[in-house]
Every structure is written in C-alpha cells, then in structure tokens.
Scaffold this active site. Structure first.
Site, PDB file in Angstrom:
ATOM      1  N   LYS A  81      -9.280  14.156   3.936  1.00  0.00           N
ATOM      2  CA  LYS A  81      -8.444  12.962   3.977  1.00  0.00           C
ATOM      3  C   LYS A  81      -7.562  13.073   5.210  1.00  0.00           C
ATOM      4  CE  LYS A  81      -6.928  14.046  -0.225  1.00  0.00           C
ATOM      5  NZ  LYS A  81      -6.864  12.818  -0.990  1.00  0.00           N
ATOM      6  N   ARG A  82      -6.825  12.011   5.566  1.00  0.00           N
ATOM      7  CA  ARG A  82      -5.870  12.119   6.663  1.00  0.00           C
ATOM      8  C   ARG A  82      -4.948  13.307   6.407  1.00  0.00           C
ATOM      9  NH1 ARG A  82      -5.917   8.038  10.790  1.00  0.00           N
ATOM     10  NH2 ARG A  82      -4.011   9.010  11.542  1.00  0.00           N
ATOM     11  N   HIS A 126       0.789  -1.230   0.000  1.00  0.00           N
ATOM     12  CA  HIS A 126       0.000   0.000   0.000  1.00  0.00           C
ATOM     13  C   HIS A 126       0.815   1.272   0.000  1.00  0.00           C
ATOM     14  CE1 HIS A 126      -4.219  -1.252   0.420  1.00  0.00           C
ATOM     15  NE2 HIS A 126      -3.696  -2.348   0.924  1.00  0.00           N
ATOM     16  N   LYS A 132       0.256  14.652   1.437  1.00  0.00           N
ATOM     17  CA  LYS A 132      -1.046  14.969   0.844  1.00  0.00           C
ATOM     18  C   LYS A 132      -1.203  16.476   0.607  1.00  0.00           C
ATOM     19  CE  LYS A 132      -3.479  10.910   2.786  1.00  0.00           C
ATOM     20  NZ  LYS A 132      -4.242  10.261   1.693  1.00  0.00           N
ATOM     21  N   THR A 158      -8.483   6.758  -2.809  1.00  0.00           N
ATOM     22  CA  THR A 158      -9.817   6.289  -3.175  1.00  0.00           C
ATOM     23  C   THR A 158     -10.823   7.420  -2.982  1.00  0.00           C
ATOM     24  OG1 THR A 158     -10.021   5.382  -0.938  1.00  0.00           O
ATOM     25  CG2 THR A 158      -9.485   3.832  -2.718  1.00  0.00           C
ATOM     26  N   LYS A 195     -14.421   8.637  -5.144  1.00  0.00           N
ATOM     27  CA  LYS A 195     -15.742   8.961  -4.586  1.00  0.00           C
ATOM     28  C   LYS A 195     -16.239  10.287  -5.153  1.00  0.00           C
ATOM     29  CE  LYS A 195     -14.090   6.928  -0.284  1.00  0.00           C
ATOM     30  NZ  LYS A 195     -13.463   7.271   1.013  1.00  0.00           N
TER      31      LYS A 195
HETATM   32  C1  LIG Z   1     -12.211   7.268   1.336  1.00  0.00           C
HETATM   33  C2  LIG Z   1     -11.779   7.617   2.708  1.00  0.00           C
HETATM   34  C3  LIG Z   1     -10.425   7.816   2.975  1.00  0.00           C
HETATM   35  C4  LIG Z   1      -9.363   7.763   1.911  1.00  0.00           C
HETATM   36  O1  LIG Z   1      -9.257   9.029   1.315  1.00  0.00           O
HETATM   37  P1  LIG Z   1      -8.021   9.451   0.411  1.00  0.00           P
HETATM   38  O2  LIG Z   1      -8.422  10.774  -0.130  1.00  0.00           O
HETATM   39  O3  LIG Z   1      -7.899   8.418  -0.658  1.00  0.00           O
HETATM   40  O4  LIG Z   1      -6.832   9.518   1.291  1.00  0.00           O
HETATM   41  C5  LIG Z   1     -10.056   8.135   4.267  1.00  0.00           C
HETATM   42  N1  LIG Z   1     -10.973   8.248   5.253  1.00  0.00           N
HETATM   43  C6  LIG Z   1     -12.284   8.082   5.020  1.00  0.00           C
HETATM   44  C7  LIG Z   1     -13.240   8.240   6.139  1.00  0.00           C
HETATM   45  C8  LIG Z   1     -12.731   7.753   3.745  1.00  0.00           C
HETATM   46  O5  LIG Z   1     -14.046   7.579   3.530  1.00  0.00           O
END
Ligand SMILES: *Cc1c(COP(=O)(O)O)cnc(C)c1O
Length: 825
Positions: free
Chosen positions: A561-562, A370, A567, A669, A673
């Site tokens: 995101k985190r 990952h 990022k 991911t 979305k």
């Molecule tokens: C989809 C999702 C992530 C991953 O987000 P990235 O933008 O790909 O880092 C992290 N936390 C939650 C709650 C998510 O739904």
C-alpha cells in the site's frame, strides 16, 4: 444550436464475429491497415496495438447501443467526477468481460504470438495515487456491470504516478510514460472541446429583461479536449464512457512572436496550457496546495460541467429536470469547485434566480469524503481564489451567507459553531474549506466505511451534521470481483467453479456456498494447491527482480500500500527486527518460516515515508544475508507498486497486513482484495476491517490493538509512550538496534530521529500497539501450524467477501444517493 440525434434506429453494421478465425484475420488486418506494419517486421507493441483494436471493436457495438438506449429511454445519467482513476491495464479486463480471452489466445497462438506476453506489455494507466483512484476504477467497471448509465470524468495526465526505482535502498522517482507507444483504447473527440477560463474580472450586465446579472470575463483561456475510453461491464452488460480532459492552447503558436524571432515566446502559451494536464500530483492523503493543482481541479470540473449541461439541454431543452436526469458524484473535494461552476452556469449563462439554481444544483450533487486527516482536508487561500476564479469566489461568499443565516436563525448556532460550519476558515490567513463547500452544496455526504462515517459525524462535520442531520450516510467501499478475483486468480476461480458451479460469477454473494466446503479436507488441499501455484509465480517475480530466493512453503506475509505513517509499515518492520532477534536468540525453537513482503510508493516530499522504505531495505539486506537465520525469515521490498503488481502479489498472499492506527484508515480496499483471494487478515479495528471482522467472524481474522477511542484517549492524556517501551524488552531491543545503526553501519544515525519520534509523541501508536501486535503475530504462527485450521479460515474469507463487491456499493449509491433504479441481476 442544440443538435438532436434524429436517427435512433439507423441500421448498424453486423457485430464483429468472435470466432478464432475471424479474430485472427482481423488482428492481421489491423496490423497492416491501422498500424501500418508488415507482420514480418511487426514489433511486440504493434501486435499489442492490433490486438487491442480488435478487442475494442467487439466492445463498440455495445457502446453505441448503451448510449442510444439511454437517450431513447430518457434514463438518469450518473457522472462520477474524480481527479484520479487508477485503472491499470485494460486489455485483459475487456477480453474477460466480453468472453474473448480464449479465442484471442488461440488466434494469437496461430500467429506465433503469446497472449500472456502481450498482456504484460500493456502499460498501466496509473492516473491515480492509491485507494481513492482505484475505487473510482472499480466503480466504473461496476457501474457498467450493473447497467447504470454512467460517465467517469477526469484528467488525461500525460505522466501518471511516477515510476519507483531503488537506488541503494532509497526511492527514486522517474516519470511514467504510459502514452509512449500511443493509446489504442482512446478516442480523441476534437468536437467535444470547451473553453476554460481563468482570472480576469466580474462585471455586472443588464440582460434583455432588464435584470442585472454577473458576467465573468476571464483574461486567460485554455481548451479542454475530450478523450473517451470505453469501459465494458461483466458479460458486456453495458459499456460506459470514461471521458478524460486534455488541456490545449487556444492558439497553438503565436505567429507574430515567432516571426519577430521570439521562438520560445511563440510557444509559451502552448506550454502553459499543456502544463495543466501534464502530471498527476503524487500526493496521497495530503492536500497538494499549489496553484497548478487548483487549475487542474477547475479545468476538469468546468469542462465536465459544461459537457453535462450541454448534453442535458440537447436532450431535454430545459433545466428544471436536472435533478431528475443528472446525478454528479464528487470523489473527495478535488472536484468541489464544480458546485460553484454549476451555479455560475445556471445563474450567469442561463439567467436562473439564485434560489432556483441552488435547489437544482444541490439536487444534483453528492459528495464522498475519503479522509479525516487534517493535512488532507483541502483548503485554498481566499486571495488565490479571488485572483484565479473571481466569480466562483463571489458564489462561495453567497453560499456561505445563506448557510450561516440558516445556522443562526433555524438552528440557533453559537459563534463557535458558526465558525465550524463556515466555508471560510478565518484562522491564520483566510482560506476556503472545500469539505464544507462540498457538504453544503450536495444533498448527500457519504463516508466510505461504517466507522469512518460515524467519525465524520463526530469530528470534521459535527456541526454541519447537526444543521443537516439527514445528509450524512455510509457507503462502505468495495472492489470489483472481476479484476480482483476472476482475472487475477484464474486458478482459484476455476476451483470455485468446479466446486459450487459458475453462478457466483454473476452473483458474488453465492460464494457463501463455499462455507459448506471450508472443512472438507480434499477441498482444503485443492485450495492450498492453488495458493501454492500463485506463490511459485510470485517467488519467480521476486527472484527475477531482486535476485532473492524465497520458498513458496513459507508463509507469505504481505503489506502493500502507499507508505504512510498511519498505515504503520514501521510497526511491521520493527516487529520483523524483533522476530530476527528472537530467531537468533532461540535457534532451537520451532519457528514458522515467513517471507515479509512489502511494496508501496512514498510521496516525493514525505521524508519519513521515504526513510521507512530505506529502513525496510536495510533490514532486508541484513536479515537475508545472515546465515544464522537459516532462511526462516526473508524480507522483500518489491519496487514500483501498481495495480498490475498487486494483481500478482494478492493471489499469493497468506497473511494480509491491515494494521493502521485505529480511526485513521477511512476504509481500505486492499484489505478486501486479500480477503477475496483467501488470505487471512491481521489487522486493527479500523476502516472496513471492522466490517470484515463482522462478516468473517472473530475466528477467521486476527484483530489486535487499541480501538479508536483508546487512541484518542492516549493522545489527549499526558501518558508518555516511554512507559510502553520500558515495559517491553523486545521492543526496546529492536528500537535500540535500529536507532544505533545496526542496520545502517554506513550511517549509524540514519534512523535516530525516526525512532526518536516513538519515544517522544508516538502519534501513530507504534510503541503502544507493539506488544499486542507481537502477540497477534504469535497467534498467526499457531494458526498456520495447523494447516487444516488455516485452510478453513482462508476458504471462509473468500466465501464471505461478497459484501465487499463494488457492485453492492454501487447499488447502494444508486438507490440511496443517485435515485437511479438498478435492474435486478
Ligand atoms: C487497492 C490498491 C490500493 C489501496 O490499498 P490500501 O491497502 O487500501 O491502501 C493502492 N494502490 C494500488 C495499486 C491498489 O491496487
């Protein structure tokens, strides 16, 4: 004694009725007979539990049928081992997948209960940190939806990912109590309990055939008890099991200690055991490092492996067919010790020879990598492994000897290459590299986007790739379109259904049919109206939680995101400051009103991430309260980002920020979305953005910034970031205002070091990508100013998201890695 299920065709009760009347009666019955509450005094949580039990019953028949069918047809089973499952809420997902939302809504309405209120009352199962855990959850749902017999295996943490609150703009972590009101979804299986050992010694023993075997005699034991949750696929296609392990003491209380007055000591064993599954480590993209974490990893690996081998033997009574009947996927290296545990079980418990066991074991495992971030690559001190898992350490040495011999003899590796492929890192204290172990112990190693997989071949696993050139393959991540489109965006789902018919619900590639409508003005208006409704809903959440007014007519520009340096939330907020300066310098210009929306948690020990949250909040306070901005720019940080909050924010986004330093985001991911929900992406050529760019075409995404090779080049040359700062007055002004305390008058030096890092090394290319990012944002403004153009782009993003469905990803795993045939849709 292996016990065979004798009765395959026993008569089962009639499936539960799904009429409003039947559901209504059953909710009441559950409330009274299962929850023990009179409807007159029932609390909202009681209604929620009664409703979940009623929905759960309507999943049970399919659950039993699914397992029975797998037995009967001797199908191969897939086991997905993951230390994290970031599930979120389950009730709406289950109701939607079995078509119960409307009848349950009506039944509850007759009982004077609002379904929406109940849905929001269900706690998020947050047994994960971020993308990796969410991927596991999407995969579970997809495996059920595409009818693959599968089990998820993980840990039933009492406390999931911490709850985030803000105190004067700083993150504060509070314990998450998802089990506080019980968990009506789970079934405790006390009969499925296994003993898990730690420590002790390894003794050679002579077995009855006169062959010497090794026997591990641990000196420390805990029980692993299974808790099962049904995971139902789309239209109830299949119901699979998520089996989570809970640690319990062998002796709940040491009575002799208690009786001699040592009341605390009497419970010591109990609390030591339960500590193993008490909390999720809140580390994302960094290795956790502590002994308790290794205990967690072995605990859940051993329980899962014992359960898998037990189930296999029960059905087949021999082990040679393991690779034909069992596929185990390791979600990152966290369960990699499973490879040693499998070998131990085959060698020491079942007396197989090494070569035989090794062949079977390798035939079973697949490993998903990952991340390439060095700080995230797991390794454990040899001394710790020797103490905690002495037999597994022996097996690691034996595996290593075999691999290194092969590397020297067959591939003629040099000493340098040998050092690279070795499972033991000899630099600075000997450590076991879990990535190398996972790679050599599996028949497949996959990356999670095309770019990431190529980088894997060139970096961490370059020499292992040379040694085993067939092993690395790509499986680009995906998201389940049920949760991330149909459930979270019913307005858009209805609009699409009205336009192209409902077939896309069962075959997401049919969304392509929207392409033909992307420039239809009437459809564009409807599409924009749905987006606006979702923005009104989010604006209300922002108002309720933060007291900030935002206009649903402004562009919602979202980065959730985190919080991580790679990022680059910092890039976004610095650009926000630059935009603020520009608006004040040129009030006469025709500015596009924007709301900058941020959300995300920082690992508790990650200072720069926590400081970035504070910076966003400081900037927000200044900008939101500055009348000269005239509401053209708002900044919002929504606390406690989790799956449920994402489900509200994503459908309301106009612009999706996917701006990681190229080469550092394995896939992402979140990006997918947003795409599904008709947001336009501004992003770098990183992770799956590269493939999104390919799918939507250059005209429907805004790409900027250094490419991976350029980033590497900048890092390896002596070129200083200073020059890109000197060349950009806008950047310089923004950096100077932040670092001189314009946004932190109470502590003017607060951001000095954070910003100083950009002058110094700028490892993440914030300064060097800044001007390109600003230019890309101007391009976004221009596109937004042409609503027809924008709508066309947004529609095409939704139309082309099919490739990023986790159903596609899972079919590829099934075909290429697991050797499982998938029924056609
Ligand atoms: C989809 C999702 C992530 C991953 O987000 P990235 O933008 O790909 O880092 C992290 N936390 C939650 C709650 C998510 O739904």
């Amino acid at each position: 004694m292996p016990q065979k299920p004798i009765v395959y065709d026993a008569p089962t009760p009639e499936p539960r009725a799904t009429t409003v009347e039947a559901i209504q009666a059953e909710i009441l019955e559950r409330l009274i007979y299962s929850i023990g509450k009179d409807p007159i005094v029932a609390r909202p949580h009681d209604w929620l539990a009664a409703t979940i039990l009623t929905v759960r019953d309507r999943v049970m028949d399919r659950w039993m049928e699914s397992s029975r069918e797998t037995w009967r047809s001797s199908q191969k089973r897939v086991y997905y081992l993951s230390l994290e499952f970031l599930i979120g809420r389950l009730m709406r997902d289950a109701m939607s997948n079995v078509g119960l939302i409307e009848p349950v809504r009506d039944a509850l309405k007759n009982l004077n209960v609002d379904l929406g209120d109940l849905v929001n009352l269900e706690p998020d199962a947050a047994l994960g940190n971020g993308g990796l855990g969410r991927l596991a959850a999407c995969f579970l749902e997809s495996m059920s939806s595409v009818k693959i017999p599968a089990y998820g295996y993980g840990i039933r943490y009492v406390h999931g990912l911490f709850r985030q609150e803000m105190s004067e703009g700083w993150q504060v972590e509070l314990p998450e109590e998802w089990l506080a009101h019980g968990n009506p979804w789970e079934f405790e299986r006390r009969e499925s309990a296994y003993e898990i050992g730690f420590g002790g010694s390894v003794e050679p023993v002579i077995d009855p055939d006169g062959i010497e075997r090794q026997e591990w005699r641990p000196n420390d034991h805990v029980m692993a008890v299974a808790f099962d949750t049904p995971i139902v696929g789309w239209r109830g296609a299949r119901v699979n099991t998520l089996r989570l392990w809970s640690a319990q003491p062998i002796d709940p209380i040491l009575l002799d200690k208690f009786n001699s007055g040592d009341h605390i000591g009497a419970l010591e064993e109990s609390s030591r055991a339960e500590a193993i599954t008490r909390v999720l480590y809140p580390a994302d993209s960094t290795a956790a490092g502590q002994e308790l974490r290794l205990r967690q990893e072995f605990f859940f690996s051993s329980a899962s492996l014992q359960d898998i081998v037990r189930r296999h033997l029960q059905q087949y009574d021999e082990l040679d067919s393991l690779p034909d009947k069992v596929a185990i996927q390791l979600n990152d290296t966290h369960p990699a010790i499973s490879i040693c545990e499998m070998m131990r079980i085959l060698l020491d418990v079942h007396g197989l020879e090494w070569a035989h066991a090794w062949k079977l074991s390798r035939g079973v495992f697949g490993y998903t990598n990952h991340t390439l971030l060095p700080e995230a690559l797991e390794s454990w001190p040899v001394a710790l492994l020797e103490r905690l898992l002495p037999r597994h350490m022996q097996i690691i040495y034996a595996i290593n000897a075999e691999v290194l011999t092969e590397a020297r003899q067959r591939a003629q590796f040099t000493d340098g290459q040998i050092a690279n492929v070795s499972l033991i890192d000899e630099n600075g204290g000997r450590r076991v590299r879990m990535g190398q172990l996972a790679f050599v112990g599996s028949h497949s190693t996959n990356g999670v986007s095309a770019l990431h997989t190529e980088l894997m071949k060139k970096t961490v696993f370059s020499d292992l790739h040379r040694l085993y050139p067939e092993r690395i393959n790509n499986k680009t991540n995906g998201i389940t379109p049920r949760r991330w489109l149909m459930q979270c965006n019913p307005g858009l789902t209805k609009l699409i259904t009205d336009r192209i018919g409902p077939e896309f619900l069962d075959n997401i590639d049919l969304l392509q049919g929207l392409n033909a409508h992307a420039d239809d003005q009437n459809f564009q208006k409807q599409f924009a109206a749905v987006k606006r409704d979702n923005k009104v809903r989010l604006a209300k959440v922002i108002k309720d939680r933060l007291g900030i007014n935002v206009s649903p007519d402004a562009m919602f520009d979202v980065q959730i995101k985190r919080i991580h340096e790679y990022k680059r939330q910092l890039l976004n907020i610095i650009q926000t400051v630059a935009a603020y300066d520009e608006i004040r310098a040129h009030p006469e210009r025709d500015w596009v009103p924007r709301v900058k929306i941020f959300a995300g948690k920082a690992a508790p020990g990650y200072w720069n991430a926590k400081l970035t949250i504070k910076l966003i909040n400081d900037v927000a306070k200044t900008i939101n309260n500055d009348p000269s901005v005239r509401g053209l720019l708002k900044v919002v940080f929504l606390p406690n980002y989790n799956v449920s909050l994402a489900e509200v924010i994503v459908p309301a986004a106009d612009l999706s920020e996917q701006i990681s330093t190229a080469g550092m985001e394995a896939s992402g991911t979140g990006n997918m979305k947003f795409m599904a929900n008709g947001a336009v992406t501004i992003g770098t050529m990183d992770g799956a953005n590269v493939e999104m760019h390919k799918e939507v075409g250059d005209d429907n995404i805004v790409i900027f910034g250094l490419r991976t090779e350029e980033v590497n080049e900048k890092r390896s040359t002596s070129e200083v970031p200073r020059s890109s700062i000197d060349a950009s007055p806008r950047l310089m002004e923004a950096l100077e205002s932040i670092s001189s305390g314009v946004f932190s008058p109470d502590d003017p030096n607060r951001y000095r070091d954070l910003i100083g890092g950009l002058y110094d090394h700028d490892w993440f290319m914030v300064a060097r990508d800044f001007d390109a990012y600003v230019a890309a944002q101007s391009k976004v403004d221009k596109l937004w100013s042409d609503p027809r153009r924008w709508s066309s782009m947004a529609i095409k993003n939704t139309a082309r998201v099919g490739y990023f469905s986790s159903d596609r990803t899972i079919r590829q795993y099934a075909e290429d890695i697991w050797g499982v045939s998938v029924p056609e849709t």
